[in-house]
Design a protein around this motif. Sequence first.
Motif, PDB file in Angstrom:
ATOM      1  N   ASP A  68       0.832  -1.202   0.000  1.00 43.10           N
ATOM      2  CA  ASP A  68       0.000   0.000   0.000  1.00 43.10           C
ATOM      3  C   ASP A  68       0.870   1.256   0.000  1.00 43.10           C
ATOM      4  O   ASP A  68       0.638   2.192  -0.774  1.00 43.10           O
ATOM      5  N   VAL A  69       1.879   1.264   0.859  1.00 40.37           N
ATOM      6  CA  VAL A  69       2.770   2.426   0.938  1.00 40.37           C
ATOM      7  C   VAL A  69       3.584   2.566  -0.345  1.00 40.37           C
ATOM      8  O   VAL A  69       3.818   3.678  -0.833  1.00 40.37           O
ATOM      9  N   ALA A  70       3.999   1.436  -0.917  1.00 42.80           N
ATOM     10  CA  ALA A  70       4.759   1.494  -2.169  1.00 42.80           C
ATOM     11  C   ALA A  70       3.907   2.060  -3.302  1.00 42.80           C
ATOM     12  O   ALA A  70       4.389   2.826  -4.147  1.00 42.80           O
ATOM     13  N   GLU A  71       2.630   1.711  -3.307  1.00 46.61           N
ATOM     14  CA  GLU A  71       1.728   2.166  -4.367  1.00 46.61           C
ATOM     15  C   GLU A  71       1.315   3.622  -4.189  1.00 46.61           C
ATOM     16  O   GLU A  71       1.263   4.392  -5.157  1.00 46.61           O
ATOM     17  N   ASN A  72       1.027   4.016  -2.957  1.00 46.45           N
ATOM     18  CA  ASN A  72       0.465   5.348  -2.710  1.00 46.45           C
ATOM     19  C   ASN A  72       1.429   6.326  -2.053  1.00 46.45           C
ATOM     20  O   ASN A  72       1.108   7.506  -1.925  1.00 46.45           O
ATOM     21  N   GLY A  73       2.594   5.836  -1.637  1.00 49.92           N
ATOM     22  CA  GLY A  73       3.557   6.702  -0.976  1.00 49.92           C
ATOM     23  C   GLY A  73       3.226   6.872   0.497  1.00 49.92           C
ATOM     24  O   GLY A  73       2.078   6.743   0.914  1.00 49.92           O
ATOM     25  N   ARG A  74       4.241   7.161   1.272  1.00 53.73           N
ATOM     26  CA  ARG A  74       4.040   7.404   2.701  1.00 53.73           C
ATOM     27  C   ARG A  74       3.767   8.886   2.923  1.00 53.73           C
ATOM     28  O   ARG A  74       4.413   9.745   2.320  1.00 53.73           O
ATOM     29  N   TRP A 108      -1.575   0.049  11.033  1.00 55.12           N
ATOM     30  CA  TRP A 108      -2.087   1.092  10.139  1.00 55.12           C
ATOM     31  C   TRP A 108      -0.953   1.948   9.591  1.00 55.12           C
ATOM     32  O   TRP A 108       0.180   1.903  10.082  1.00 55.12           O
ATOM     33  N   ALA A 109      -1.283   2.726   8.569  1.00 59.00           N
ATOM     34  CA  ALA A 109      -0.330   3.680   7.997  1.00 59.00           C
ATOM     35  C   ALA A 109      -1.109   4.787   7.306  1.00 59.00           C
ATOM     36  O   ALA A 109      -2.237   4.581   6.844  1.00 59.00           O
ATOM     37  N   SER A 113      -1.821   9.371  -0.663  1.00 57.13           N
ATOM     38  CA  SER A 113      -2.875   9.453  -1.680  1.00 57.13           C
ATOM     39  C   SER A 113      -3.819  10.619  -1.381  1.00 57.13           C
ATOM     40  O   SER A 113      -4.246  10.801  -0.240  1.00 57.13           O
ATOM     41  N   PRO A 114      -4.188  11.402  -2.413  1.00 59.68           N
ATOM     42  CA  PRO A 114      -5.109  12.526  -2.201  1.00 59.68           C
ATOM     43  C   PRO A 114      -6.575  12.110  -2.172  1.00 59.68           C
ATOM     44  O   PRO A 114      -7.449  12.936  -1.916  1.00 59.68           O
ATOM     45  N   VAL A 115      -6.864  10.843  -2.430  1.00 57.40           N
ATOM     46  CA  VAL A 115      -8.244  10.364  -2.501  1.00 57.40           C
ATOM     47  C   VAL A 115      -8.861  10.326  -1.103  1.00 57.40           C
ATOM     48  O   VAL A 115      -8.227   9.911  -0.136  1.00 57.40           O
ATOM     49  N   ASN A 129      -5.720   7.503   3.837  1.00 57.14           N
ATOM     50  CA  ASN A 129      -5.162   8.450   2.876  1.00 57.14           C
ATOM     51  C   ASN A 129      -5.092   9.849   3.481  1.00 57.14           C
ATOM     52  O   ASN A 129      -5.982  10.251   4.237  1.00 57.14           O
ATOM     53  N   ARG A 130      -4.075  10.599   3.096  1.00 57.67           N
ATOM     54  CA  ARG A 130      -4.012  11.994   3.547  1.00 57.67           C
ATOM     55  C   ARG A 130      -5.207  12.777   3.016  1.00 57.67           C
ATOM     56  O   ARG A 130      -5.636  13.762   3.622  1.00 57.67           O
TER      57      ARG A 130
END
Length: 606
Positions: A68-74, A108-109, A113-115, A129-130
């Motif tokens: 998830d972090v690799a796909e959407n960034g931390r 959790w993390a 992602s802006p979504v 997501n942020r």
Amino acid sequence: MRKTAAAMLSVLVIAAAVLLPPARAEAIDAWGIAAQALGVLGAYHSALGAVLALGNDVHAQVQSKRQDVAENGRARNARDIELVDSIMERLVKDGDYVLRVNSLPFTWAVTDSPVFNAACYPTDYVSINRGLIRGLNGNVDELAAVLGHEMTHGIRQHSAHNYAKAAAQFYGLSFLNMNFGLMDWNKLNALVGYSIAKNVTLPTEYEADEGGFRIMTSAGFNPGGGAAAMARMGYYLTYVTQELQEYQDPTQKDLPQDDFSDHPATERREAKLAEFMTDYSAGHVTVIDRKTICIDGTPLLTVTWTNEDYDNSPENAYLTAGALARAFHDYDRAEDWNLALTRDGGATLGGDSRVNELLVHFLAKERAGAQLISLVHEAYAREAETGAREKLRAEEKARADARAAERSEVENADAKAIKKMRENSDAYSDYGDSQRALALMKRVFTSEHDDSRAQSFVIRARAYAVQGDAAQARADADRGVTDDPKDVYTWLNRSDVRRMLGDRTGALSDALKAIEVDAKNPYGYLIAAELYDEMGEKAQAQEYFKKLYAVEKDALGRIPDEYLEAVDKRAYEKRMMEKKKAREAHEKELREQLDKKSRPTDGSTD
């Protein structure tokens, strides 16, 4: 707010559509129909078992987070991460819920992602997501409601059960279509999608809304947070979002969205969560027209905007009403509120000042302090006639009894389930996560069906060693060896504990004892070889790597290059060749990248 299950279901439907023939199948006999029925049942149990097993695998949980972090960034905003951590830690620690015996502790993390979304994976990994944090303006209580919602998906194992039901529905309808040719396959796929959304996913979303409300309120958050979050979400997804996929057309709000979506209509969710808040207050607190707060039907005050960018009155109304709901819930007498008039016409009350902040603000703004005191006393006076408080406590007792039964089920889990908990705890220690390792061992030690208490002590010792609690680690490790000195794993784990604590001599002694107890177990040789290497005794290290290889040929990958040549020369030469090829391929890739960067952008070669 779950993306994982939807993605899995999409894959299932697409794959099945490709695999199943579009032509009509020949009619079959009764035995064939029975076989197909069994096939549907088999598909359900197979899918359910597979996803439940995935959800009880620490390595899968870790990979969920990494992917998830690799796909959407931390997320890069430290305050966002700190905010979510504080909310999740409080929900996990103080929320009233019971994890099932085959569930993992939550992790959790926060992604970049802006979504506007959060999701709970089948592994109890919650992705936030942020875009969700920004969309809810970082409001603590609204975020707590959303995260409690996601936790409920994990607690109730919705992903696994929904996936299995979806598989069964698809195969069942497909079998019918093959038998009777009811419709073309494109229409069938649409029907399956509709059926899954309406009959499988939608009910679990309502369940997650209620579960999230129970978790967040039991953890001390504002009971109005859920309804406020829905009010904010409705505005954000209509007027703020830049993401086309999440945009909500305001002209479609009056349509029966529950019939066409796998999530309830936002307005319905808001209304339902407001009902939960009212019930939580023993029926006293309601919100009219999303802005006027009433106690037993009598208006107390009407809220206004507090945000310059948009009308956030609905959020303010629910959060203000939520503070009243918490007081009515927590206090059995009006006197317990500690109400006091203020000079500006407002009032103060006991309880959490953060939860009460908006209430105190609007009481002063509307000079409604005296009205509040009067309405609160009248409300309690009427309870003797209505029995509202007795009803509230009876409902809460019923829920508490249900959770007690769930807790008892976990404590009485069979030895196989307890062993899996112990293995998962050990895996958490391998990843350096002592908190979750110890949380699982706490569950193990409450069980009467632990088939090896000695192993449980040494596994818990590893968790304490990872945590840095040397005294407790040594005590548990010693207890495990004392309780069962014939179990090779008590010696191996104590060896590992001593090694982590810097006692190489003691660790080596235990590794050699493990070999004495079970000469066929490869781990004693591996630990001894590594310890000799760390201690600079190369000859002894070489000897024990040879013994390791003699016992377990598959351990080749654990033998360092400097020792492998003496152990197996052909294996060493093969490894060196593979490394050479990998190095050459990497160098070639770098040269090609440099060559590409050095080419003129106009394509000329001059």
